[in-house]
Design a protein around this motif. Structure first.
Motif, PDB file in Angstrom:
ATOM      1  N   LEU A  44       0.824  -1.206   0.000  1.00 56.40           N
ATOM      2  CA  LEU A  44       0.000   0.000   0.000  1.00 56.40           C
ATOM      3  C   LEU A  44       0.858   1.256   0.000  1.00 56.40           C
ATOM      4  CD1 LEU A  44      -2.881  -0.933   2.443  1.00 56.40           C
ATOM      5  CD2 LEU A  44      -3.049  -0.526   0.002  1.00 56.40           C
ATOM      6  N   LEU A  45       1.979   1.213   0.674  1.00 60.66           N
ATOM      7  CA  LEU A  45       2.850   2.383   0.722  1.00 60.66           C
ATOM      8  C   LEU A  45       3.722   2.533  -0.523  1.00 60.66           C
ATOM      9  CD1 LEU A  45       4.029   2.224   4.423  1.00 60.66           C
ATOM     10  CD2 LEU A  45       2.386   3.810   3.428  1.00 60.66           C
ATOM     11  N   ARG A  46       4.142   1.427  -1.107  1.00 63.18           N
ATOM     12  CA  ARG A  46       5.132   1.486  -2.176  1.00 63.18           C
ATOM     13  C   ARG A  46       4.552   1.515  -3.585  1.00 63.18           C
ATOM     14  NH1 ARG A  46      10.118   2.638  -1.793  1.00 63.18           N
ATOM     15  NH2 ARG A  46      10.647   1.070  -3.305  1.00 63.18           N
ATOM     16  N   PHE A  47       3.394   0.902  -3.796  1.00 60.23           N
ATOM     17  CA  PHE A  47       2.871   0.826  -5.155  1.00 60.23           C
ATOM     18  C   PHE A  47       2.336   2.179  -5.609  1.00 60.23           C
ATOM     19  CE2 PHE A  47       1.992  -3.998  -4.892  1.00 60.23           C
ATOM     20  CZ  PHE A  47       3.306  -4.248  -5.203  1.00 60.23           C
ATOM     21  N   PRO A  48       2.481   2.480  -6.913  1.00 55.29           N
ATOM     22  CA  PRO A  48       2.226   3.841  -7.379  1.00 55.29           C
ATOM     23  C   PRO A  48       0.780   4.190  -7.695  1.00 55.29           C
ATOM     24  CG  PRO A  48       3.114   2.524  -9.158  1.00 55.29           C
ATOM     25  CD  PRO A  48       3.107   1.658  -7.935  1.00 55.29           C
ATOM     26  N   ASP A  49      -0.069   3.235  -8.029  1.00 57.61           N
ATOM     27  CA  ASP A  49      -1.415   3.614  -8.440  1.00 57.61           C
ATOM     28  C   ASP A  49      -2.464   2.784  -7.719  1.00 57.61           C
ATOM     29  OD1 ASP A  49      -0.916   1.234  -9.786  1.00 57.61           O
ATOM     30  OD2 ASP A  49      -2.150   1.793 -11.500  1.00 57.61           O
ATOM     31  N   VAL A  50      -3.707   3.145  -7.944  1.00 51.38           N
ATOM     32  CA  VAL A  50      -4.834   2.543  -7.223  1.00 51.38           C
ATOM     33  C   VAL A  50      -4.941   1.051  -7.498  1.00 51.38           C
ATOM     34  CG1 VAL A  50      -7.349   2.566  -6.990  1.00 51.38           C
ATOM     35  CG2 VAL A  50      -6.119   4.699  -7.196  1.00 51.38           C
ATOM     36  N   LEU A  51      -4.819   0.655  -8.747  1.00 46.95           N
ATOM     37  CA  LEU A  51      -5.002  -0.754  -9.087  1.00 46.95           C
ATOM     38  C   LEU A  51      -3.938  -1.636  -8.437  1.00 46.95           C
ATOM     39  CD1 LEU A  51      -5.938  -0.406 -12.856  1.00 46.95           C
ATOM     40  CD2 LEU A  51      -7.436  -0.495 -10.871  1.00 46.95           C
ATOM     41  N   SER A  52      -2.711  -1.183  -8.436  1.00 49.74           N
ATOM     42  CA  SER A  52      -1.639  -1.948  -7.788  1.00 49.74           C
ATOM     43  C   SER A  52      -1.859  -2.019  -6.282  1.00 49.74           C
ATOM     44  CB  SER A  52      -0.283  -1.308  -8.065  1.00 49.74           C
ATOM     45  OG  SER A  52      -0.034  -1.253  -9.434  1.00 49.74           O
ATOM     46  N   ARG A  53      -2.284  -0.922  -5.705  1.00 52.82           N
ATOM     47  CA  ARG A  53      -2.534  -0.909  -4.266  1.00 52.82           C
ATOM     48  C   ARG A  53      -3.698  -1.807  -3.887  1.00 52.82           C
ATOM     49  NH1 ARG A  53      -1.656   5.536  -3.318  1.00 52.82           N
ATOM     50  NH2 ARG A  53       0.600   5.462  -3.530  1.00 52.82           N
ATOM     51  N   LEU A  54      -4.718  -1.846  -4.728  1.00 55.96           N
ATOM     52  CA  LEU A  54      -5.836  -2.755  -4.448  1.00 55.96           C
ATOM     53  C   LEU A  54      -5.382  -4.206  -4.479  1.00 55.96           C
ATOM     54  CD1 LEU A  54      -8.794  -1.157  -6.388  1.00 55.96           C
ATOM     55  CD2 LEU A  54      -8.628  -1.531  -3.944  1.00 55.96           C
TER      56      LEU A  54
END
Length: 132
Positions: free
Chosen positions: A29-39
């Motif tokens: 959640l902290l490292r990924f750059p966009d919404v889809l990756s964070r989801l």
């Protein structure tokens, strides 16, 4: 080693696996750059961590009631987490809160363009009159 000691070691191992899953989700959640990756980072380890905690509880308290409750929890969480992530991802896509350069193939854009074209050709619906 007695059965209780083995059960406690298995429980500790499963709780550690769950903690690692939660940690991986937090880092994602902290490292990924966009919404889809964070989801993706939030939903996948969450379900696996929940399953590990449920298995630890089942090993520590092996009753039919515990198994039934844990099974229901895992099933409902397994059904709701992907659906929730899908709805959040779709809202992020429609509001353009993602990095399109990370998408390998954009299958949703064709559907949205088709719907937008259909809606542009149809007349707008008039507001409903309410009787006094």
């Amino acid at each position: 080693m007695t059965g209780d000691e083995i059960r406690e070691m298995v429980t500790v191992g499963l709780v550690l696996v769950a903690a690692l899953m939660c940690f991986a989700a937090g880092v994602g959640l902290l490292r990924f750059p966009d919404v889809l990756s964070r989801l993706h980072a939030a939903t996948k380890p969450q379900i696996l961590g929940l399953m590990a905690v449920a298995a630890a509880i089942a090993v520590n308290n092996a009753t039919i009631g515990t198994f039934a409750l844990l099974t229901a929890i895992i099933i409902f969480q397994g059904l709701t987490a992907p659906i929730t992530a899908h709805m959040v991802a779709r809202a992020a896509y429609r509001s353009d809160h993602l990095r399109r350069d990370f998408l390998i193939r954009d299958e949703l854009s064709e559907s949205i363009d088709r719907v937008d074209e259909d809606n542009a050709g149809s007349p707008a619906t008039a507001p409903r009159d309410t009787p006094d």
